[in-house]
Design a protein around this motif. Structure first.
Motif, PDB file in Angstrom:
ATOM      1  N   LEU A 241      16.351 -26.353   9.831  1.00  0.00           N
ATOM      2  CA  LEU A 241      15.284 -25.933   8.914  1.00  0.00           C
ATOM      3  C   LEU A 241      13.954 -26.594   9.270  1.00  0.00           C
ATOM      4  O   LEU A 241      12.912 -25.934   9.350  1.00  0.00           O
ATOM      5  CB  LEU A 241      15.680 -26.282   7.479  1.00  0.00           C
ATOM      6  N   ILE A 242      13.984 -27.903   9.489  1.00  0.00           N
ATOM      7  CA  ILE A 242      12.745 -28.647   9.735  1.00  0.00           C
ATOM      8  C   ILE A 242      12.178 -28.339  11.117  1.00  0.00           C
ATOM      9  O   ILE A 242      10.957 -28.264  11.296  1.00  0.00           O
ATOM     10  CB  ILE A 242      13.016 -30.154   9.575  1.00  0.00           C
ATOM     11  N   LYS A 243      13.038 -28.109  12.073  1.00  0.00           N
ATOM     12  CA  LYS A 243      12.552 -27.858  13.435  1.00  0.00           C
ATOM     13  C   LYS A 243      12.061 -26.433  13.641  1.00  0.00           C
ATOM     14  O   LYS A 243      11.031 -26.198  14.285  1.00  0.00           O
ATOM     15  CB  LYS A 243      13.660 -28.163  14.443  1.00  0.00           C
ATOM     16  N   GLU A 244      12.774 -25.464  13.081  1.00  0.00           N
ATOM     17  CA  GLU A 244      12.521 -24.077  13.443  1.00  0.00           C
ATOM     18  C   GLU A 244      11.811 -23.255  12.375  1.00  0.00           C
ATOM     19  O   GLU A 244      11.187 -22.236  12.708  1.00  0.00           O
ATOM     20  CB  GLU A 244      13.852 -23.398  13.795  1.00  0.00           C
ATOM     21  N   ASP A 245      11.896 -23.654  11.104  1.00  0.00           N
ATOM     22  CA  ASP A 245      11.391 -22.773  10.050  1.00  0.00           C
ATOM     23  C   ASP A 245      10.182 -23.338   9.308  1.00  0.00           C
ATOM     24  O   ASP A 245       9.208 -22.620   9.080  1.00  0.00           O
ATOM     25  CB  ASP A 245      12.515 -22.463   9.050  1.00  0.00           C
ATOM     26  N   ILE A 246      10.244 -24.590   8.887  1.00  0.00           N
ATOM     27  CA  ILE A 246       9.108 -25.159   8.153  1.00  0.00           C
ATOM     28  C   ILE A 246       7.952 -25.372   9.121  1.00  0.00           C
ATOM     29  O   ILE A 246       8.117 -25.923  10.210  1.00  0.00           O
ATOM     30  CB  ILE A 246       9.510 -26.489   7.483  1.00  0.00           C
ATOM     31  N   ARG A 247       6.751 -24.979   8.681  1.00  0.00           N
ATOM     32  CA  ARG A 247       5.627 -24.956   9.609  1.00  0.00           C
ATOM     33  C   ARG A 247       4.883 -26.284   9.701  1.00  0.00           C
ATOM     34  O   ARG A 247       4.552 -26.738  10.801  1.00  0.00           O
ATOM     35  CB  ARG A 247       4.657 -23.840   9.193  1.00  0.00           C
ATOM     36  N   ALA A 248       4.578 -26.895   8.563  1.00  0.00           N
ATOM     37  CA  ALA A 248       3.748 -28.112   8.609  1.00  0.00           C
ATOM     38  C   ALA A 248       4.071 -28.995   7.409  1.00  0.00           C
ATOM     39  O   ALA A 248       3.474 -28.842   6.342  1.00  0.00           O
ATOM     40  CB  ALA A 248       2.270 -27.759   8.635  1.00  0.00           C
ATOM     41  N   LEU A 249       4.999 -29.921   7.590  1.00  0.00           N
ATOM     42  CA  LEU A 249       5.337 -30.871   6.531  1.00  0.00           C
ATOM     43  C   LEU A 249       4.290 -31.982   6.462  1.00  0.00           C
ATOM     44  O   LEU A 249       3.825 -32.475   7.485  1.00  0.00           O
ATOM     45  CB  LEU A 249       6.709 -31.487   6.773  1.00  0.00           C
ATOM     46  N   GLN A 250       3.945 -32.370   5.246  1.00  0.00           N
ATOM     47  CA  GLN A 250       3.052 -33.507   5.047  1.00  0.00           C
ATOM     48  C   GLN A 250       3.823 -34.768   4.682  1.00  0.00           C
ATOM     49  O   GLN A 250       3.455 -35.860   5.118  1.00  0.00           O
ATOM     50  CB  GLN A 250       2.033 -33.171   3.953  1.00  0.00           C
ATOM     51  N   THR A 251       4.864 -34.648   3.870  1.00  0.00           N
ATOM     52  CA  THR A 251       5.718 -35.786   3.528  1.00  0.00           C
ATOM     53  C   THR A 251       7.179 -35.370   3.686  1.00  0.00           C
ATOM     54  O   THR A 251       7.556 -34.259   3.306  1.00  0.00           O
ATOM     55  CB  THR A 251       5.474 -36.266   2.080  1.00  0.00           C
ATOM     56  N   LEU A 252       7.970 -36.273   4.218  1.00  0.00           N
ATOM     57  CA  LEU A 252       9.400 -36.021   4.422  1.00  0.00           C
ATOM     58  C   LEU A 252      10.171 -37.270   4.034  1.00  0.00           C
ATOM     59  O   LEU A 252       9.930 -38.357   4.562  1.00  0.00           O
ATOM     60  CB  LEU A 252       9.685 -35.652   5.879  1.00  0.00           C
ATOM     61  N   ASN A 253      11.087 -37.110   3.076  1.00  0.00           N
ATOM     62  CA  ASN A 253      11.966 -38.189   2.633  1.00  0.00           C
ATOM     63  C   ASN A 253      13.386 -37.696   2.827  1.00  0.00           C
ATOM     64  O   ASN A 253      13.873 -36.850   2.075  1.00  0.00           O
ATOM     65  CB  ASN A 253      11.697 -38.532   1.166  1.00  0.00           C
ATOM     66  N   LEU A 254      14.063 -38.224   3.838  1.00  0.00           N
ATOM     67  CA  LEU A 254      15.324 -37.644   4.279  1.00  0.00           C
ATOM     68  C   LEU A 254      16.401 -38.711   4.441  1.00  0.00           C
ATOM     69  O   LEU A 254      16.187 -39.720   5.110  1.00  0.00           O
ATOM     70  CB  LEU A 254      15.113 -36.903   5.611  1.00  0.00           C
ATOM     71  N   THR A 255      17.540 -38.482   3.796  1.00  0.00           N
ATOM     72  CA  THR A 255      18.736 -39.304   4.004  1.00  0.00           C
ATOM     73  C   THR A 255      19.773 -38.413   4.667  1.00  0.00           C
ATOM     74  O   THR A 255      20.212 -37.423   4.070  1.00  0.00           O
ATOM     75  CB  THR A 255      19.278 -39.856   2.682  1.00  0.00           C
ATOM     76  N   CYS A 256      20.173 -38.749   5.876  1.00  0.00           N
ATOM     77  CA  CYS A 256      21.054 -37.868   6.652  1.00  0.00           C
ATOM     78  C   CYS A 256      21.881 -38.700   7.622  1.00  0.00           C
ATOM     79  O   CYS A 256      21.892 -39.930   7.557  1.00  0.00           O
ATOM     80  CB  CYS A 256      20.213 -36.844   7.413  1.00  0.00           C
ATOM     81  N   PHE A 257      22.587 -38.017   8.516  1.00  0.00           N
ATOM     82  CA  PHE A 257      23.270 -38.689   9.624  1.00  0.00           C
ATOM     83  C   PHE A 257      22.323 -38.696  10.817  1.00  0.00           C
ATOM     84  O   PHE A 257      22.093 -37.658  11.445  1.00  0.00           O
ATOM     85  CB  PHE A 257      24.578 -37.979   9.961  1.00  0.00           C
ATOM     86  N   ILE A 258      21.777 -39.853  11.108  1.00  0.00           N
ATOM     87  CA  ILE A 258      20.719 -39.939  12.114  1.00  0.00           C
ATOM     88  C   ILE A 258      21.209 -39.470  13.479  1.00  0.00           C
ATOM     89  O   ILE A 258      20.451 -38.852  14.243  1.00  0.00           O
ATOM     90  CB  ILE A 258      20.185 -41.388  12.191  1.00  0.00           C
ATOM     91  N   GLU A 259      22.485 -39.730  13.805  1.00  0.00           N
ATOM     92  CA  GLU A 259      22.976 -39.332  15.118  1.00  0.00           C
ATOM     93  C   GLU A 259      23.032 -37.811  15.270  1.00  0.00           C
ATOM     94  O   GLU A 259      23.095 -37.295  16.394  1.00  0.00           O
ATOM     95  CB  GLU A 259      24.360 -39.934  15.380  1.00  0.00           C
TER      96      GLU A 259
END
Length: 547
Positions: free
Chosen positions: A317-335
């Protein structure tokens, strides 16, 4: 009142030069000047002359908290004069939850130029214990004829008052929420009843211009809460700012198509909900205009595979669809989340929180973090990043990682989460503090190696950011002095600690202190210049030493 104004001249100029006197400036210019002043300064200006009073009074009463207009400590004559001015000039009205309903109705009915009302609900504090839905309805009745907009904060679903009102019949007006623009719910420990949730859904369906909706479930963190149950031909308004916390998302793609509208979404927060199910049901094309994204998944403790799939979905989603994020707060699997997705938003991203799911204090367990090479790549591309929060493994805390952090051109706020360096079975001599020593060394590197015009405003090293648990007294280690909370993990008894570095704009003074929970003043460990190592001793301390 006219005389003081006639002798008021600009600084450095003779009073005889009447063409440059302040009172000779046109009203538009004075408005621009006065608009920069503090409200206390405006009140002083109103006493200078009648002209200034005429200009400043509308500015003073443009935004007014209602409780100040009802303060019984002032004489009735003064309150009456203030209220009459508020009826004429007020554009924005702030209403607390402990004001009588009759006073609220009176001000809403008599304020002529009202444009917006911000109502903060205070459950349990209200002078009149009344159903919050009834309060919203009463305000809507008075705002309906004008163009004023209603903003509600800290709204709480309550029972059994809501249920009693529901049995009496929900207001049948189709334009019940005609003025409602923002509805933000507050946290509560009371379980939301199905009937209260049903009334909330009705309110949303009847609020066609609602742009902001923050839902907070009443269940414990990482435990699914409730969800809306929709009927035929029920569709929520197009939110611009949506937050769902402890919401048990079970809607499929067909439900989303029929009952949700994400076409205008700009800010989205998914906190403690099944993120994978949400991303499976919502078209990514509807999220392309997102500017602010905050995601924390609870599925790790319940559905491990879905949590990993959610990370893969977020990456796409973040790489291919969202065009221009200003703030991102993400908890995920970093690997599973490659940094090339962050590079897509290099020119627009100003704030980044990038943390891993596993928050563990097990010193033998690897903590996935961004390495020095990845941080270097980000520092060369993220030209707009001003705030960064990441995890750091204390074993992989080399100087190269800190040097990479110093290369971000505009970065001024930094938060690093790490484990304690104290081993559960280790012993230290009195006066030793390994965590403080490590934090001080890191602060020194960050300050001395920082280059460019941007200085550090605030750097935090959070040691022990794990979950609160019951203290294990068998661990053989006492809580640190001054800490009101202790934490246990793998048999060790330690405290979560916040080491803070604040540097002056000139770069000549550095202050290192420790914030102690919950809101203590903290302990000052260093006041000086980290570049030179010189410590500044307060004057009071010097006088005490002389004595």
């Amino acid at each position: 009142m006219e005389e003081p104004c006639s002798t008021l001249a600009l600084p450095g100029l003779s009073c005889c030069n009447t063409s440059l006197r302040l009172d000779n400036l046109c009203t538009d210019v004075l408005l621009l000047v006065f608009d920069k002043l503090h409200p206390a300064g405006l009140s002083t200006l109103a006493c200078v002359c009648r002209r200034f009073d005429d200009i400043v009074t509308p500015m003073i009463y443009r935004t007014v908290p209602l409780d100040l207009l009802l303060d019984e400590q002032h004489p009735e004559e003064i309150l009456s004069r203030r209220q009459e001015k508020a009826f004429t000039y007020t554009r924005q009205l702030f209403i607390g939850g402990d004001i009588k309903q009759d006073d609220i109705k009176r001000f809403l009915a008599n304020t002529k130029e009202l444009q917006s009302v911000k109502y903060t609900y205070s459950p349990g504090r209200s002078v009149e214990p009344i159903c919050p839905w009834k309060q919203v309805y009463d305000m809507e009745v008075h705002l309906r004829e004008g163009n004023a907009r209603l903003y509600i904060d800290n709204f709480t679903l309550t029972t059994p008052i809501d249920e009693a009102w529901n049995l009496g019949g929900f207001p049948p007006k189709t334009d019940f929420g005609k003025s409602l623009v923002s509805l933000k719910m507050g946290s509560t420990q009371v379980l939301h009843s199905e009937s209260a949730l049903y009334i909330l859904k009705k309110l949303l369906l009847r609020s066609p211009i609602l742009e902001t909706f923050h839902y907070m479930g009443s269940r414990a963190p990482r435990v699914p809460g409730r969800q809306f149950i929709f009927e035929e031909n029920q569709r929520l308004p197009p939110f611009k700012d949506l937050m769902l916390k402890n919401y048990d998302w079970k809607h499929d793609a067909e439900d989303v198509k029929l009952h949700w509208d994400f076409s205008h979404i700009r800010s989205l927060a998914l906190l403690m909900i099944p993120v994978y199910k949400f991303l499976e049901s919502v078209p990514f094309s509807d999220l392309a205009q997102l500017q602010h994204l905050h995601v924390e998944d609870y599925s790790e403790a319940i559905e491990h595979e879905n949590s990993r799939r959610a990370t893969e979905k977020l990456y796409a989603l973040i790489k291919e669809d969202i065009r221009a994020l200003q703030t991102l707060n993400l908890t995920c699997f970093i690997e599973l989340f490659h940094i090339d997705a962050l590079l897509v938003h290099a020119q627009s991203l100003t704030s980044l929180v990038f943390r891993n799911h596993h928050i563990s204090n097990n010193l033998r367990q690897h903590r996935p973090v961004l390495n020095a090479e990845q941080l270097t790549i980000l520092s060369k591309s993220q030209s707009s990043l001003e705030s960064l929060e990441i995890d750091i493994d204390h074993r992989a805390f080399p100087e190269t990682c800190l040097l990479a952090l110093c290369q971000f051109p505009r970065l001024h706020s930094l938060v690093l989460h790490t484990q304690t360096v104290i081993q559960p079975d280790s012993s230290h001599r009195p006066g030793q503090d390994p965590d403080l020593t490590r934090a001080f060394d890191c602060f020194t590197i960050l300050v001395r190696q920082r280059s460019g015009p941007t200085k550090w405003q605030r750097v935090v090293i959070n040691v022990g950011g794990w979950r609160e648990r019951v203290v294990n007294h068998r661990a053989g280690r006492k809580p640190r002095i001054g800490h009101s909370k202790t934490y246990t993990y793998y048999g060790a008894c330690t405290s979560q600690r916040y080491f803070v570095l604040e540097e002056s704009a000139s770069g000549q003074e550095d202050l290192i202190y420790e914030e102690l929970p919950p809101k203590d003043e903290g302990l000052t460990h260093f006041h000086g210049n980290l570049r030179t190592g010189k410590s500044f001793v307060p004057q009071t301390q010097v006088e005490e030493d002389k004595r």
